[in-house]
Structure formats: C-alpha cells, structure tokens
Write an enzyme that holds these catalytic residues in place. Sequence first.
Site, PDB file in Angstrom:
ATOM      1  N   HIS A 208       0.817  -1.220   0.000  1.00 19.49           N
ATOM      2  CA  HIS A 208       0.000   0.000   0.000  1.00 19.49           C
ATOM      3  C   HIS A 208       0.838   1.251   0.000  1.00 19.49           C
ATOM      4  O   HIS A 208       0.531   2.229  -0.655  1.00 19.49           O
ATOM      5  CB  HIS A 208      -0.879   0.048   1.246  1.00 19.49           C
ATOM      6  CG  HIS A 208      -1.942  -0.965   1.179  1.00 19.49           C
ATOM      7  ND1 HIS A 208      -2.312  -1.724   2.232  1.00 19.49           N
ATOM      8  CD2 HIS A 208      -2.701  -1.330   0.146  1.00 19.49           C
ATOM      9  CE1 HIS A 208      -3.261  -2.531   1.851  1.00 19.49           C
ATOM     10  NE2 HIS A 208      -3.515  -2.312   0.589  1.00 19.49           N
ATOM     11  N   ARG A 315      -5.269  -4.342 -16.114  1.00 16.13           N
ATOM     12  CA  ARG A 315      -5.261  -5.613 -15.386  1.00 16.13           C
ATOM     13  C   ARG A 315      -6.640  -5.829 -14.771  1.00 16.13           C
ATOM     14  O   ARG A 315      -6.896  -5.392 -13.642  1.00 16.13           O
ATOM     15  CB  ARG A 315      -4.194  -5.576 -14.286  1.00 16.13           C
ATOM     16  CG  ARG A 315      -2.755  -5.553 -14.800  1.00 16.13           C
ATOM     17  CD  ARG A 315      -1.785  -5.472 -13.624  1.00 16.13           C
ATOM     18  NE  ARG A 315      -0.446  -5.909 -13.956  1.00 16.13           N
ATOM     19  CZ  ARG A 315       0.579  -5.087 -14.170  1.00 16.13           C
ATOM     20  NH1 ARG A 315       0.419  -3.785 -14.095  1.00 16.13           N
ATOM     21  NH2 ARG A 315       1.779  -5.567 -14.446  1.00 16.13           N
ATOM     22  N   ARG A 351      -6.938  -6.862 -20.444  1.00 15.73           N
ATOM     23  CA  ARG A 351      -6.483  -8.239 -20.263  1.00 15.73           C
ATOM     24  C   ARG A 351      -7.564  -9.003 -19.519  1.00 15.73           C
ATOM     25  O   ARG A 351      -8.071  -8.523 -18.493  1.00 15.73           O
ATOM     26  CB  ARG A 351      -5.176  -8.264 -19.465  1.00 15.73           C
ATOM     27  CG  ARG A 351      -4.619  -9.672 -19.334  1.00 15.73           C
ATOM     28  CD  ARG A 351      -3.250  -9.660 -18.724  1.00 15.73           C
ATOM     29  NE  ARG A 351      -3.279  -9.297 -17.319  1.00 15.73           N
ATOM     30  CZ  ARG A 351      -2.178  -9.151 -16.578  1.00 15.73           C
ATOM     31  NH1 ARG A 351      -0.999  -9.311 -17.123  1.00 15.73           N
ATOM     32  NH2 ARG A 351      -2.269  -8.845 -15.310  1.00 15.73           N
ATOM     33  N   GLU A 449       4.516 -14.354 -22.155  1.00 14.44           N
ATOM     34  CA  GLU A 449       5.126 -14.366 -20.819  1.00 14.44           C
ATOM     35  C   GLU A 449       5.522 -15.775 -20.386  1.00 14.44           C
ATOM     36  O   GLU A 449       6.072 -15.969 -19.312  1.00 14.44           O
ATOM     37  CB  GLU A 449       4.208 -13.690 -19.784  1.00 14.44           C
ATOM     38  CG  GLU A 449       2.797 -14.194 -19.739  1.00 14.44           C
ATOM     39  CD  GLU A 449       1.889 -13.366 -18.837  1.00 14.44           C
ATOM     40  OE1 GLU A 449       2.378 -12.530 -18.062  1.00 14.44           O
ATOM     41  OE2 GLU A 449       0.658 -13.585 -18.904  1.00 14.44           O
ATOM     42  N   ASN A 472       7.645  -9.334 -16.727  1.00 18.33           N
ATOM     43  CA  ASN A 472       7.673  -9.704 -15.299  1.00 18.33           C
ATOM     44  C   ASN A 472       7.610 -11.223 -15.145  1.00 18.33           C
ATOM     45  O   ASN A 472       8.386 -11.827 -14.395  1.00 18.33           O
ATOM     46  CB  ASN A 472       6.482  -9.088 -14.552  1.00 18.33           C
ATOM     47  CG  ASN A 472       6.411  -7.597 -14.706  1.00 18.33           C
ATOM     48  OD1 ASN A 472       7.380  -6.975 -15.106  1.00 18.33           O
ATOM     49  ND2 ASN A 472       5.264  -7.011 -14.394  1.00 18.33           N
ATOM     50  N   ASP A 473       6.666 -11.832 -15.851  1.00 19.07           N
ATOM     51  CA  ASP A 473       6.542 -13.290 -15.768  1.00 19.07           C
ATOM     52  C   ASP A 473       7.557 -13.991 -16.659  1.00 19.07           C
ATOM     53  O   ASP A 473       8.096 -15.034 -16.283  1.00 19.07           O
ATOM     54  CB  ASP A 473       5.125 -13.724 -16.158  1.00 19.07           C
ATOM     55  CG  ASP A 473       4.177 -13.640 -14.972  1.00 19.07           C
ATOM     56  OD1 ASP A 473       4.570 -14.083 -13.871  1.00 19.07           O
ATOM     57  OD2 ASP A 473       3.061 -13.115 -15.121  1.00 19.07           O
ATOM     58  N   ARG A 483       9.208 -14.480  -8.907  1.00 17.56           N
ATOM     59  CA  ARG A 483       9.366 -13.023  -8.924  1.00 17.56           C
ATOM     60  C   ARG A 483       9.100 -12.371  -7.584  1.00 17.56           C
ATOM     61  O   ARG A 483       9.477 -11.220  -7.351  1.00 17.56           O
ATOM     62  CB  ARG A 483       8.491 -12.389 -10.024  1.00 17.56           C
ATOM     63  CG  ARG A 483       7.019 -12.563  -9.816  1.00 17.56           C
ATOM     64  CD  ARG A 483       6.231 -12.260 -11.086  1.00 17.56           C
ATOM     65  NE  ARG A 483       5.539 -10.981 -11.031  1.00 17.56           N
ATOM     66  CZ  ARG A 483       4.580 -10.613 -11.876  1.00 17.56           C
ATOM     67  NH1 ARG A 483       4.198 -11.427 -12.842  1.00 17.56           N
ATOM     68  NH2 ARG A 483       3.997  -9.455 -11.771  1.00 17.56           N
ATOM     69  N   CYS A 520       4.680  -4.740 -21.846  1.00 21.91           N
ATOM     70  CA  CYS A 520       3.894  -4.106 -20.791  1.00 21.91           C
ATOM     71  C   CYS A 520       4.415  -4.483 -19.400  1.00 21.91           C
ATOM     72  O   CYS A 520       3.834  -4.108 -18.395  1.00 21.91           O
ATOM     73  CB  CYS A 520       2.413  -4.450 -20.924  1.00 21.91           C
ATOM     74  SG  CYS A 520       2.094  -6.208 -20.755  1.00 21.91           S
TER      75      CYS A 520
HETATM   76  C1  PEP Z   1       4.013  -9.293 -16.831  1.00 25.25           C
HETATM   77  O1  PEP Z   1       4.005 -10.472 -16.465  1.00 25.25           O
HETATM   78  O2  PEP Z   1       5.010  -8.709 -17.283  1.00 25.25           O
HETATM   79  C2  PEP Z   1       2.778  -8.472 -16.743  1.00 25.25           C
HETATM   80  C3  PEP Z   1       2.700  -7.275 -17.284  1.00 25.25           C
HETATM   81  O3  PEP Z   1       1.736  -8.981 -16.074  1.00 25.25           O
HETATM   82  P1  PEP Z   1       1.617  -9.067 -14.476  1.00 25.25           P
HETATM   83  O4  PEP Z   1       2.724  -8.255 -13.881  1.00 25.25           O
HETATM   84  O5  PEP Z   1       0.256  -8.552 -14.175  1.00 25.25           O
HETATM   85  O6  PEP Z   1       1.762 -10.555 -14.255  1.00 25.25           O
HETATM   86 MG    MG Z   2       2.153 -11.563 -16.087  1.00 25.62          MG
END
Ligand code: PEP
Ligand code: MG
Length: 584
Positions: A208, A315, A351, A449, A472-473, A483, A520
């Site tokens: 937060h 998201r 998404r 991803e 990210n994934d 992660r 993204c």
């Molecule tokens: C990602 O995985 O890079 C992504 C944008 O989705 P999230 O972070 O919501 O898993």
């Molecule tokens: Mg993701």
Amino acid sequence: MSPPESVPSAMCSTLCLYGQGVVRGYAIGRAVVMSAASLEVAHYRIAEKDIESEQRRFTLAVDETVRELGQMAEDLPADAPRELGVLLSVHAMLLQDPMLVQSVCQLIAERQYNAEWALTAQGQILVEQFSLMDDAYLRERGADVRQVIERVLRVLSGSVHWLPNLDAVDVDGSLIVVARDISPADMMRLRGGRFGAFLTDLGGATSHTAIVARSMNVPAVVGMGLVRTLVRDGDRLIVDGLNGLVLVNPSEAVLREYQERQAAFLRERDELKALRFAPAVTLDGIQIRMEANIELPEEAADALAAGAEGIGLFRSEFLFMGRSSLPSEEEQYEAYASVVRTMAGRPVTIRTLDIGADKTLDGEVTVATNPALGLRAIRYCLANPEMFNTQLRALLRAAAHGPIRVLFPMVSHMHEIHAARRALARAAAELRTAGLPHDAAVQVGAMVEIPAIAIAIEPFAEALDFLSIGTNDLIQYVLAIDRGDTDVASLYDPMHPAVLRLIAHTINVGERLGKPVSICGEMAGDVRVTRMLLGLGLTGFSMHPQQLLDVKKEIRRAHSNALRVKVASALNRAERIDLSTLDA
Ligand code: PEP
Ligand code: MG
C-alpha cells in the site's frame, strides 16, 4: 543489496540504509517515527469469569475500528488518491470476516488469552496463510491483515496518539515518516501534511505504501528491514527514492550535494511536462507507441493526463479482488466502458482475468502444488467458462463505445487461442441474439510471458492481431526465479541474454508478419533500459502513467538504428549487454 553507484564518496561517515525505492524523487527532512502497537502489546491470561467481558472488549474495539474506517472513507476529500477509498473498504471488510473475529473470541475462551494476545496470535496465522500465496499482489494482502490488527490494538489500548507529537519535532522543512508499515487509513491521515517521503521496514513494490505513495507522487522506500529501529525522531534524513537509499544525519557537504540533486530533479520534472503531447519519435524518425498500464478504471484519467496514446494493459483482475462475489456483467461493462469513454477513441487493451490458482474467487484459500505453474489466467478462465463468458460479454458490449483490444494472459498452447476465440464468438452470438449493442470485431492478442510461446512465436503471431510481452513473468519462467521470492531476488535478471534473445525473437517475428509487438512488463517503464529496448527493435511501450514522460524523453534523444546494430552484435554472441555502451 549493494550501494548504488550514485552515492557521493564524501559520505563515508554517514549511515546509509537501503531498501526498495518505489517512487522516484528526493526528500530532505526530519524523521518522525511511528509506533507499532503490535510490538508493544501485553500478553497475559485472564480469569475464567472474565472471558465474556474480554470478548466484549474485543468486539467493541472491532466495531469502533469499522466505524472509524467507514467515517474516514466518507470524509475522503475529493482530491484524495482513488486507491485510498478502495483500500479503506478492504480493511473494513477484513475486520468483519468471521475468520478473524470468531477465531479471536475462541482463543479468548479456550486459552484464556487477553484480547490483544488472541488478536496478534490469530493475525499471525492469517498473515502466514497469505505469505504462502504465489501472486505478489495477494501476498501483500497479508499486510492488510497486519495493519487492520494494528488499528484494533490501538483502539484496545485507548491510544489516539498513534503519531508522535509533531510539535516536539523541531522542523521547518518536510517530515519523513518512518514506520514498520503504513496502512491506507494512516496514509489518509498523513496526506496533506508536510510529509516529504515514506520509509517502511516492510512492504514491496505492490504494498500500500508503494501504491498510494506512487499516486501521491511522494518518494518512498519500502522493505528497509530495520529503519524504524535505526532512525530516531528528529534525525535529519536524505531520501533517494530512485535508488532506495536513505542517508541518516549526513554531513553539510553531502546535504549540499543532495540539495543540488533535488533541485535538478524538480527542474527536470517541470521540463518533462512540456513533453506530454510531443510525439515519441527517435532521432532517426522511428515512431514509438506510448501506452499506459492501469489497474482501476479511474486511472485512465491519469494515463490521458500523462499523454498516453492508449491503454496497453488494463489488469482486469483488480475488479475481482478484495470482494466476496464476482463482479456482474453489468458492473464489468460499466468499468470497461468508462475506460473506453475516458480514452476517447484511443485503443484500450483489456487483459482478461489473470488470477492465480492459489486463491478461488469466493475468498476460499487453496494452495496448488506450484501455483505459478498451475491453473491460472487463461487456464483458469477456460476451466470456468461461465465466468469467462460474463467477462467477454462485458468486453464486447463496452467495445460498442470505442476500440477495445482483448488480451489473453499466460498463453502457452495454440489450442488455448482457438478455445479463447471460440469463447469470444459464443459471447458475440449471445449478444446478437439478445439484441444488445456490442462490437464483435475487437482485436485479439496474447501476453508473451511463458517461454514456450516466445520460442515458437510464429503460429501465435499469425493467429493473433497483436502481442504484448509480459517481461515480469517471462523473466521468472526463463530463469526459474519466483518473482516474489526475496531470497532469490538477486538472480531475477531482466538483462540475462536468454531473456533478451526471447524478446528480440518475438519482436523480429512480429515485425516480419506485420503484427504489433509491445512490452507491458516493468522493463518498459525503466528508463535505464529504454535505449536497450529500442536496440531490440521495440516500437510499443506500456507502463505506469508516472513513467511515460521519462521514457519518452529518452526515446526522443535516441538513434534507433544505431542502437539496433550495437544490441544485435552483443545478442549474437549471447553476451551481456553493457548499458553504458548504448549511451548517446
Ligand atoms: C508481466 O508479467 O510482465 C505483466 C505485465 O503482467 P503481471 O505483472 O500482471 O503478471
Ligand atoms: Mg504476467
């Protein structure tokens, strides 16, 4: 964590503390340390005859806290960050959860714990359950439980002075809040004051403190571990929110250095504002698409204000979280349509639900063998066709108001694309039969991803209208690094040649087949790698609205084709790319 390179050498004798910088910017001010009620509670056993009155003392404190939170939500000023209202109601809901209230009353009755002890004991159990969850956002919700408990403990102790006496801190500049953690309700009280930065022992990028500080644009460093123990009221602090660095009682020379950095940063901020509506074009004329990531419909306005050309990632799971029932088709339709209306003709990428296998939607907790590899995102949606159908119907109806692109997360097989398209066709057919306005001609894309789709990208690119790389994934799956696991965080490496080769391959195939590719994930908004991403041939970026202008500035001073030559030669040799060789 190792010290950032930007630390001046003159500060050898200054105490430096490190954490995760979550909001860029500098703050110089005096510390105000918030107490943590849970660290100071008395643990004792009560007599049997007092059980009922102790339970009553506890439930009255809960009622009082719920009332306080409700009052705060009602009194929210119009300019309060939008997230605060949502978070305050999540806290009130948690407090009314029987899992918490009944279990505490049971501990008071069965073990004869005093109310404070029973509450902290039950809280620990709940926090542990949350910590087992795979999804970083859900894991952070353990912090909500902790914060709600803090509040009730304060009420139980009759303490209203949860902040130190500010008058006792002799300052004429800004105050820097130092806390174990900061709840949304506390943030609410802190906003509007002279607070220049927030520092917390706990929390991560999705805590937060991070979420609200980002929306308030106040520098914050979280996950500092021991800042509350090491810093005292009135200490002079320098906070560097970019590098996650805090300097305690610095020398005059260091102070002057940071005053200059702060002034330069503020000047740069002002200059950046002028770039809001400037085109994102490289020096050699390559046009780049700059879009925004949002989590709540209201954030579309921030995206627009920052000059975003569209929404690259909404998201949608945030509409489903923190509640005990699924959002209806109507509610989802309103949410998606409001984003489309705000963006006034600019494309909006929504998404479909990306929820993990670790949490069912009615709030019941189940832990899969390995949630990160389990029934999540598109897998979860295809396994729950009615829920998926509701979301797709809402999306197609919202598309009647402007361009929507539907984005499927966590795709690894072609048959998932076929099944998702069939689900979309079913939703369109139902709406046609029902005579409801909609647009069935939405663009359809997939998140890249999972390594499998990036390696064998051609058929996916052919079958889809666009691709969005979720770094990210992707990084977590390529490198086998959770992660959210701090123990292996140092191995989570966006610059690993294997990761970059997959990104480059996806971009190249998209280019060859004429399918737009964007990123993204967090990398897109990290200005330190903008030139490298241009060198990989990237022409679509989507990021938090706050990051758009910094990245656009970097794009406008880069020469894309020269960068492509440099990056390709390093990638061919599978070497790590030295970012300094890409500087102008
Ligand atoms: C990602 O995985 O890079 C992504 C944008 O989705 P999230 O972070 O919501 O898993
Ligand atoms: Mg993701």
